[in-house]
Design a protein around this motif. Sequence first.
Motif, PDB file in Angstrom:
ATOM      1  N   GLU A  44       1.006  -1.164  -0.030  1.00 37.22           N
ATOM      2  CA  GLU A  44       0.187   0.171  -0.104  1.00 37.22           C
ATOM      3  C   GLU A  44       0.807   1.257  -0.073  1.00 37.22           C
ATOM      4  N   ARG A  45       0.306   2.364  -0.382  1.00 38.18           N
ATOM      5  CA  ARG A  45       1.210   3.633  -0.567  1.00 38.18           C
ATOM      6  C   ARG A  45       0.985   4.140   0.874  1.00 38.18           C
ATOM      7  N   GLU A  46       2.366   4.449   1.224  1.00 37.97           N
ATOM      8  CA  GLU A  46       2.520   4.919   2.776  1.00 37.97           C
ATOM      9  C   GLU A  46       3.141   6.278   2.805  1.00 37.97           C
ATOM     10  N   LEU A  47       2.355   7.045   3.917  1.00 33.33           N
ATOM     11  CA  LEU A  47       2.994   8.308   4.169  1.00 33.33           C
ATOM     12  C   LEU A  47       4.607   8.178   4.882  1.00 33.33           C
ATOM     13  N   VAL A  48       5.616   8.884   4.192  1.00 33.50           N
ATOM     14  CA  VAL A  48       6.871   9.248   4.416  1.00 33.50           C
ATOM     15  C   VAL A  48       7.193  10.392   5.484  1.00 33.50           C
ATOM     16  N   LYS A  85      17.767   1.886   3.127  1.00 36.79           N
ATOM     17  CA  LYS A  85      17.984   0.447   3.406  1.00 36.79           C
ATOM     18  C   LYS A  85      17.119  -0.024   2.070  1.00 36.79           C
ATOM     19  N   PRO A  86      17.660  -1.456   1.951  1.00 30.78           N
ATOM     20  CA  PRO A  86      16.919  -2.032   0.563  1.00 30.78           C
ATOM     21  C   PRO A  86      15.532  -2.105   0.497  1.00 30.78           C
ATOM     22  N   GLU A  87      14.953  -2.334   1.843  1.00 33.38           N
ATOM     23  CA  GLU A  87      13.375  -2.700   1.769  1.00 33.38           C
ATOM     24  C   GLU A  87      12.652  -1.051   1.486  1.00 33.38           C
ATOM     25  N   GLU A  88      13.509  -0.049   1.134  1.00 33.14           N
ATOM     26  CA  GLU A  88      12.959   1.152   0.858  1.00 33.14           C
ATOM     27  C   GLU A  88      12.680   1.564  -0.713  1.00 33.14           C
ATOM     28  N   THR A  89      13.179   0.444  -1.101  1.00 36.40           N
ATOM     29  CA  THR A  89      13.194   0.622  -2.551  1.00 36.40           C
ATOM     30  C   THR A  89      11.491   0.647  -3.007  1.00 36.40           C
ATOM     31  N   ASP A  90      11.339   1.787  -3.572  1.00 37.59           N
ATOM     32  CA  ASP A  90       9.933   2.125  -3.921  1.00 37.59           C
ATOM     33  C   ASP A  90       9.764   3.099  -4.863  1.00 37.59           C
TER      34      ASP A  90
END
Length: 118
Positions: A44-48, A85-90
Amino acid sequence: QVQLVESGGGLVQPGGSLRLSCAASGFVIGWYNMNWYRQGPGKERELVASVGTDSRTTNYAEPMKGRCTISRNGHMVYLDMNNMKPEETDVYYCNAEAVISGRQKTYWGQGTQVTVSS
């Protein structure tokens, strides 16, 4: 014509830093809270992060606190991120929100891809 144009995405190594920029036009940006969201495949789209119309009130998603700064200057909005971090690939999206004359106004950019990888 309302436009939010993001730039600055690309490849960054884990632990690296990146600045995203958003150029706004076609509306009175000073009336709008400005936000950065992100969305990855199947997520889901999430607020940063958010910055208010006063340019001083900011909010950050918990995982980004201490690693991220949102700022605005004139028609530009910026997102500075570090220790990525790699999981922040978006795909990262610029967003403008306001309530004007009792109506919710929301605008989105087209997004910019950020890939965190070695």
